[in-house]
Design a protein around this motif. Structure first.
Motif, PDB file in Angstrom:
ATOM      1  N   MET A  67      15.319   5.078  -3.013  1.00  0.00           N
ATOM      2  CA  MET A  67      14.866   4.440  -1.785  1.00  0.00           C
ATOM      3  C   MET A  67      13.354   4.575  -1.631  1.00  0.00           C
ATOM      4  SD  MET A  67      17.945   5.666   0.790  1.00  0.00           S
ATOM      5  CE  MET A  67      17.002   5.202   2.231  1.00  0.00           C
ATOM      6  N   ALA A  68      12.814   5.753  -1.942  1.00  0.00           N
ATOM      7  CA  ALA A  68      11.365   5.961  -1.850  1.00  0.00           C
ATOM      8  C   ALA A  68      10.619   5.098  -2.870  1.00  0.00           C
ATOM      9  CB  ALA A  68      11.043   7.437  -2.050  1.00  0.00           C
ATOM     10  N   GLU A  69      11.176   4.977  -4.058  1.00  0.00           N
ATOM     11  CA  GLU A  69      10.531   4.142  -5.070  1.00  0.00           C
ATOM     12  C   GLU A  69      10.490   2.680  -4.627  1.00  0.00           C
ATOM     13  OE1 GLU A  69      12.737   4.843  -8.577  1.00  0.00           O
ATOM     14  OE2 GLU A  69      11.814   6.801  -9.021  1.00  0.00           O
ATOM     15  N   LYS A  70      11.570   2.198  -4.064  1.00  0.00           N
ATOM     16  CA  LYS A  70      11.589   0.819  -3.596  1.00  0.00           C
ATOM     17  C   LYS A  70      10.588   0.619  -2.458  1.00  0.00           C
ATOM     18  CE  LYS A  70      16.370  -0.321  -4.829  1.00  0.00           C
ATOM     19  NZ  LYS A  70      17.690  -0.733  -4.309  1.00  0.00           N
ATOM     20  N   TYR A  71      10.487   1.608  -1.568  1.00  0.00           N
ATOM     21  CA  TYR A  71       9.531   1.481  -0.460  1.00  0.00           C
ATOM     22  C   TYR A  71       8.100   1.453  -0.988  1.00  0.00           C
ATOM     23  CZ  TYR A  71       7.092   2.352   3.922  1.00  0.00           C
ATOM     24  OH  TYR A  71       6.251   2.242   5.006  1.00  0.00           O
ATOM     25  N   SER A  82       3.198  -1.559  -2.112  1.00  0.00           N
ATOM     26  CA  SER A  82       2.151  -2.000  -3.028  1.00  0.00           C
ATOM     27  C   SER A  82       2.073  -3.524  -3.085  1.00  0.00           C
ATOM     28  CB  SER A  82       2.415  -1.434  -4.424  1.00  0.00           C
ATOM     29  OG  SER A  82       1.461  -1.914  -5.347  1.00  0.00           O
ATOM     30  N   GLN A  83       3.224  -4.189  -3.176  1.00  0.00           N
ATOM     31  CA  GLN A  83       3.228  -5.650  -3.213  1.00  0.00           C
ATOM     32  C   GLN A  83       2.760  -6.241  -1.886  1.00  0.00           C
ATOM     33  OE1 GLN A  83       7.257  -6.598  -4.272  1.00  0.00           O
ATOM     34  NE2 GLN A  83       6.951  -6.193  -6.468  1.00  0.00           N
ATOM     35  N   LEU A  84       3.106  -5.573  -0.812  1.00  0.00           N
ATOM     36  CA  LEU A  84       2.702  -6.060   0.503  1.00  0.00           C
ATOM     37  C   LEU A  84       1.184  -6.056   0.652  1.00  0.00           C
ATOM     38  CD1 LEU A  84       3.703  -6.943   3.351  1.00  0.00           C
ATOM     39  CD2 LEU A  84       3.666  -4.538   3.995  1.00  0.00           C
ATOM     40  N   GLN A 137      -0.220  -8.649  -3.120  1.00  0.00           N
ATOM     41  CA  GLN A 137       0.144 -10.060  -3.201  1.00  0.00           C
ATOM     42  C   GLN A 137       0.222 -10.715  -1.823  1.00  0.00           C
ATOM     43  OE1 GLN A 137       3.718 -10.370  -5.516  1.00  0.00           O
ATOM     44  NE2 GLN A 137       2.968  -9.004  -7.125  1.00  0.00           N
ATOM     45  N   VAL A 138       0.982 -10.093  -0.899  1.00  0.00           N
ATOM     46  CA  VAL A 138       1.179 -10.716   0.405  1.00  0.00           C
ATOM     47  C   VAL A 138      -0.113 -10.713   1.206  1.00  0.00           C
ATOM     48  CG1 VAL A 138       2.470 -10.584   2.566  1.00  0.00           C
ATOM     49  CG2 VAL A 138       3.605 -10.071   0.401  1.00  0.00           C
ATOM     50  N   ALA A 139      -0.814  -9.565   1.254  1.00  0.00           N
ATOM     51  CA  ALA A 139      -2.032  -9.485   2.056  1.00  0.00           C
ATOM     52  C   ALA A 139      -3.099 -10.437   1.546  1.00  0.00           C
ATOM     53  CB  ALA A 139      -2.544  -8.049   2.060  1.00  0.00           C
ATOM     54  N   ARG A 140      -3.094 -10.752   0.242  1.00  0.00           N
ATOM     55  CA  ARG A 140      -4.091 -11.651  -0.314  1.00  0.00           C
ATOM     56  C   ARG A 140      -3.837 -13.105   0.090  1.00  0.00           C
ATOM     57  NH1 ARG A 140      -3.106 -11.636  -5.768  1.00  0.00           N
ATOM     58  NH2 ARG A 140      -3.798  -9.465  -5.835  1.00  0.00           N
ATOM     59  N   ASN A 141      -2.580 -13.452   0.302  1.00  0.00           N
ATOM     60  CA  ASN A 141      -2.234 -14.845   0.564  1.00  0.00           C
ATOM     61  C   ASN A 141      -1.764 -15.125   1.994  1.00  0.00           C
ATOM     62  OD1 ASN A 141      -2.664 -15.619  -2.218  1.00  0.00           O
ATOM     63  ND2 ASN A 141      -0.726 -14.557  -2.660  1.00  0.00           N
ATOM     64  N   LEU A 142      -1.418 -14.062   2.738  1.00  0.00           N
ATOM     65  CA  LEU A 142      -0.822 -14.288   4.064  1.00  0.00           C
ATOM     66  C   LEU A 142      -1.382 -13.299   5.058  1.00  0.00           C
ATOM     67  CD1 LEU A 142       1.326 -15.737   5.831  1.00  0.00           C
ATOM     68  CD2 LEU A 142       2.972 -14.017   5.056  1.00  0.00           C
ATOM     69  N   THR A 202       6.190   0.292  12.834  1.00  0.00           N
ATOM     70  CA  THR A 202       4.921   0.485  12.137  1.00  0.00           C
ATOM     71  C   THR A 202       5.199   0.967  10.717  1.00  0.00           C
ATOM     72  OG1 THR A 202       3.805   1.025  14.200  1.00  0.00           O
ATOM     73  CG2 THR A 202       2.702   1.664  12.161  1.00  0.00           C
ATOM     74  N   PHE A 203       4.685   0.223   9.742  1.00  0.00           N
ATOM     75  CA  PHE A 203       4.831   0.578   8.335  1.00  0.00           C
ATOM     76  C   PHE A 203       3.485   1.084   7.819  1.00  0.00           C
ATOM     77  CE2 PHE A 203       7.949  -2.706   9.215  1.00  0.00           C
ATOM     78  CZ  PHE A 203       9.100  -2.191   8.634  1.00  0.00           C
ATOM     79  N   ALA A 204       3.470   2.328   7.372  1.00  0.00           N
ATOM     80  CA  ALA A 204       2.280   2.892   6.734  1.00  0.00           C
ATOM     81  C   ALA A 204       2.613   3.224   5.282  1.00  0.00           C
ATOM     82  CB  ALA A 204       1.805   4.124   7.491  1.00  0.00           C
ATOM     83  N   GLU A 205       1.644   3.802   4.584  1.00  0.00           N
ATOM     84  CA  GLU A 205       1.844   4.051   3.151  1.00  0.00           C
ATOM     85  C   GLU A 205       2.982   5.026   2.891  1.00  0.00           C
ATOM     86  OE1 GLU A 205      -0.743   5.349  -0.807  1.00  0.00           O
ATOM     87  OE2 GLU A 205      -1.639   5.382   1.187  1.00  0.00           O
ATOM     88  N   GLN A 206       3.118   6.074   3.736  1.00  0.00           N
ATOM     89  CA  GLN A 206       4.138   7.090   3.505  1.00  0.00           C
ATOM     90  C   GLN A 206       5.114   7.238   4.670  1.00  0.00           C
ATOM     91  OE1 GLN A 206       4.717   8.593   0.745  1.00  0.00           O
ATOM     92  NE2 GLN A 206       2.897   7.892  -0.370  1.00  0.00           N
ATOM     93  N   THR A 207       4.899   6.537   5.763  1.00  0.00           N
ATOM     94  CA  THR A 207       5.746   6.720   6.942  1.00  0.00           C
ATOM     95  C   THR A 207       6.159   5.381   7.523  1.00  0.00           C
ATOM     96  OG1 THR A 207       3.842   6.817   8.434  1.00  0.00           O
ATOM     97  CG2 THR A 207       4.661   8.916   7.531  1.00  0.00           C
ATOM     98  N   THR A 208       7.300   5.410   8.224  1.00  0.00           N
ATOM     99  CA  THR A 208       7.784   4.269   8.999  1.00  0.00           C
ATOM    100  C   THR A 208       8.173   4.794  10.380  1.00  0.00           C
ATOM    101  OG1 THR A 208       8.619   3.168   7.030  1.00  0.00           O
ATOM    102  CG2 THR A 208       9.476   2.421   9.144  1.00  0.00           C
ATOM    103  N   GLN A 209       7.703   4.110  11.406  1.00  0.00           N
ATOM    104  CA  GLN A 209       7.955   4.576  12.770  1.00  0.00           C
ATOM    105  C   GLN A 209       8.547   3.457  13.608  1.00  0.00           C
ATOM    106  OE1 GLN A 209       4.501   5.898  14.935  1.00  0.00           O
ATOM    107  NE2 GLN A 209       5.695   7.200  16.308  1.00  0.00           N
TER     108      GLN A 209
END
Length: 772
Positions: free
Chosen positions: A192-196, A201-203, A206-211, A275-282
């Motif tokens: 689960m941590a690896e997928k997050y 990283s993709q967010l 890739q996403v931040a660059r285009n959206l 809120t999604f951060a690099e290591q936490t979700t709130q």
């Protein structure tokens, strides 16, 4: 402008203005703009744009099917310039039906495009606007067969199928401390941590660059497995932010539950922020559910899998929630709360891996309303352990027992209790199959009725203890307070969970009722009763009973009973009672005296009252029929009265009454009629003997006892009762002349034993009576 417009000095003011060569360039530019616009519209027509979009989707080889009714480029929004792509009625449908039949639809999608990025051959969407959108999840067409079918199939393959449980509620068997299969194993948490981390990283690449940000006017989430319920997300905004030099993504929306399950005002909007951060979700959720308030805070650390929960809800109404669950058959249909509110706080701070051994804290939790209050103290919940909670205590405060019975859709003892009372005490819960309640029930009201008249006995206080042990409920009530009454003894029972089968035991030394209830029961007064016995309960009714009742005295205007003892037995639908009384008195003014006195002729000492000593008898009641047998008593210690008889389903009464004098065993009266109209008639043998020995005397034909509102005793005859006394006197005088004295105390015996009725059963000189 001066080069193109001029006016000569002295020219008349009304002369027209003369243009120079500038107008030519203006017309040329206008024509060029029109040609350019025509070429752009032709090159970027909706048909051409649709072709480009469909070609791009086809090359992308997406795992979903994208459809739309129209797609076009727009260059303005109203009067403001705007350049972007607009699609109408867009739908995204899953193609792999065995995995999902999900569908996403939106009425309008607007994608603003940046010309600067287009010149660089890049596409950057600063804002993505969606209108009315809906996400619908439908069950897959090839889902696995239900568990019942699998079990049946297993049985056909040779695996023994589990036998079906018997009808009714089956107790949940509590196990010893046993750990369930923990779903959050270390390997799973790691994946689960690896997928997050990969998604993060993709967010941010890739996403931040285009959206940039996504705005959705309204998103409805519908689950096909739960028809009639949908989750509405309004003003949904997904956007990036930088806080303390740290990259974050925020999801904000107003959430609301709606649909057929809930009424129109069941749910207000909840403000939700994730809120999604690099290591936490709130997660932060706050809002109102009708009059209740909800505030949830959750924080998850992906680096060490630590979770912090603080879920608090205050005064949340339970009625809409339980009705919603009941309509979907998630819970039993019995629960019908009306005005009940829940307040509870759930807290946890620790590693996810510790959830298998570390509990969630639920403290305090309470249920309040017009039904009363329940407060759960120190509730520790273990989601992955058996038992799922540690022992805890529930405090009951002024719980309305009648409303509690209504909540579970039961009638209760409504025929006995006109007011169920208020329950207070402590419920100690060891596990779902072992609980102990100690407390009291106040302000109970018991209903009594007799021939259409009703009365109520107030019970100010009832103290007792209830114990649930596996599938049995044990009860013990040693203290009962009665208004203007008394109780000394103990009531115990051992029943099943439904209170429909088991054993009931009574050991009551003194039970006294209110004077008004005594008058209702016997028309006068009754001394405290003693009750000892045991009964068997089947299907909610007492099927077997064996016990004894003792009463020191019962008195009214018509009769008085002293030192009464009843030995009762109920079995197989048949009730048997053996009754003994030391003394029964009928006053001279009583209707019963008027009925019984003529049978004793002119016996002396019976003018003021008729007293029966050492009264005893046996009563048997079956299904629609009954009988009395061996009913006997003595009068003045020398006249013995005995009787036996029966009645049938149509209330027809048949029997005989014998009055045996020391010197004459002759008088027999036949009992006929019904319970509301009993007739006493002299026997044919008695009339025959009197006619032979005293033809000049004619006794009354019938004495009748009528019960219709007022009790009446009337004589149906041409002769009066006084003539019956004269008959008796002459019969006795004649008998004394012709019958010799016996050798026992000078008493006389009848000359013809075969002419006399059977002698009554012998009586004990001092029959036992329950000690008071």
């Amino acid at each position: 402008m001066a080069k193109h417009l001029s006016r000569q000095v002295g020219d008349p003011q009304g002369n027209p203005v003369r243009f120079r060569r500038g107008w030519f360039w203006f017309l040329l530019g206008l024509m060029a703009a029109m040609v350019a616009a025509f070429l752009v519209r032709t090159a970027l027509s909706p048909a051409q744009v649709r072709y480009w979009v469909e070609e791009a989707l086809q090359k992308a080889e997406l795992p979903v099917q994208v459809e739309f009714s129209e797609v076009r480029l727009e260059f303005s929004r109203g009067i403001f310039p705007w350049f972007g792509l607009v699609a109408e009625n867009v739908s995204v449908i899953g193609q792999r039906s065995c995995e999902s039949l999900s569908e996403f639809t939106v009425d309008r999608v607007a994608v603003p495009l940046s010309l600067t990025h287009l010149f660089r051959r890049e596409i950057y969407v600063s804002h993505l606007y969606l209108g009315q959108a809906q996400f619908r999840y439908m069950p897959a067409a090839c889902e696995p067969a239900p568990a019942e079918e699998n079990s049946a199939a297993g049985a056909t393959l040779g695996t023994p199928a589990t036998p079906p449980a018997a009808s009714g509620v089956q107790p949940v068997r509590a196990k010893q401390s046993e750990t369930k299969k923990f779903v959050f194993e270390p390997e799973r948490l790691k994946k689960m941590a690896e997928k997050y981390n990969k998604g993060w990283s993709q967010l941010n690449t890739q996403v931040a660059r285009n959206l940039g940000e996504i705005l959705i006017e309204r998103l409805d989430i519908v689950d096909g497995r739960r028809p009639g319920l949908n989750l509405q997300l309004g003003a949904l905004k997904w956007s990036p932010a930088t806080v303390n030099d740290r990259r974050e993504w925020h999801l904000k929306t107003r959430m609301k539950l709606a649909g057929d399950w809930l009424d129109s005002q069941s749910s207000s909007s909840f403000e939700v922020q994730i809120t999604f951060a690099e290591q936490t979700t709130q997660l932060n959720l706050e809002g109102n559910y009708k009059e209740g308030k909800i505030n949830w805070v959750a924080d998850y650390d992906w680096s060490n899998h630590r979770v912090q929960l603080d879920l608090q809800q205050d005064q949340v109404p339970l009625n809409p929630i339980i009705r919603m669950l009941k309509d979907q058959r998630i819970i039993t249909n019995d629960l019908q709360p009306k005005f009940v509110w829940l307040s509870c706080r759930v807290k946890y701070d620790g590693l996810v891996s510790a959830l298998s051994s570390q509990p969630l804290q639920l403290e305090p939790c309470s249920i309040q309303g017009d039904l009363g209050e329940l407060v759960m103290k120190s509730w520790r919940w273990f989601p992955w352990r058996e038992p799922i909670f540690d022992p805890f205590v529930v405090e009951l405060k002024e719980l309305d027992l009648h409303k509690l019975v209504q909540i579970v859709n039961r009638t209760g003892l409504s025929g006995i209790l006109s007011r169920f009372g208020l329950l207070s005490g402590n419920l100690h819960i060891e596990n779902p199959n072992h609980m102990v309640f100690k407390g009291e029930l106040r302000n109970i009201e018991m209903a009594f009725s007799n021939r259409g008249e009703r009365g109520k006995q107030l019970v100010p206080r009832l103290v007792g203890e209830l114990t649930l042990n596996e599938d049995r409920v044990l009860g013990n009530f040693p203290e009962v307070e009665l208004e203007q009454g008394e109780f000394k003894g103990q009531i115990t029972f051992n029943l099943d969970r439904e209170f429909r089968s088991g054993v009931l035991q009574l050991a009551i030394d003194r039970l006294g009722f209110h004077p008004s209830i005594q008058k209702l029961m016997v028309g006068g007064t009754i001394s405290p009763i003693s009750i000892y016995g045991q009964g068997k309960v089947e299907n909610g009714e007492i099927s077997n009973w064996r016990g004894e009742f003792g009463i020191r005295e019962m008195r009214n205007e018509r009769w008085t009973l002293e030192e009464v003892k009843l030995t009762t037995d109920l079995a197989g639908g048949k009730f048997v009672s053996n009754t003994k009384a030391k003394r029964v008195e009928l006053p001279a003014a009583s209707e019963y005296y008027r009925l019984a006195r003529p049978m004793f002729l002119d016996e002396k000492g019976l003018d003021t009252s008729l007293i029966f000593d050492r009264f005893s008898g046996k009563l048997q009641i079956g299904r629609g029929e009954g009988r009395w047998d061996k009913l006997s008593a003595s009068v003045l210690n020398r006249v013995v009265v005995s009787s036996s008889g029966k009645w049938s389903t149509d209330q027809k009464v048949e029997g005989a009454m014998f009055v045996d004098f020391p010197v004459l065993k002759l008088l027999r009266w036949d009992i006929t009629g019904s319970w509301d109209r009993i007739q006493l008639q002299p026997s044919a043998k008695m009339l025959k003997d009197l006619a032979r020995r005293h033809p000049e005397i004619r006794p009354p034909d019938t004495l009748e006892f009528v019960r219709s509102g007022e009790i009446l005793v009337q004589e149906i005859s041409t002769q009066g009762v006084e003539k019956l006394k004269a008959i008796g006197q002459k019969v006795i005088e004649t008998a004394r002349k012709i019958i010799p004295e016996s050798e026992k105390g000078g008493e006389l015996n009848t000359a013809n034993p075969e002419d006399t009725p059977a002698a009554p059963p012998t009586q004990e000189s001092n029959p036992p009576v329950l000690e008071q």
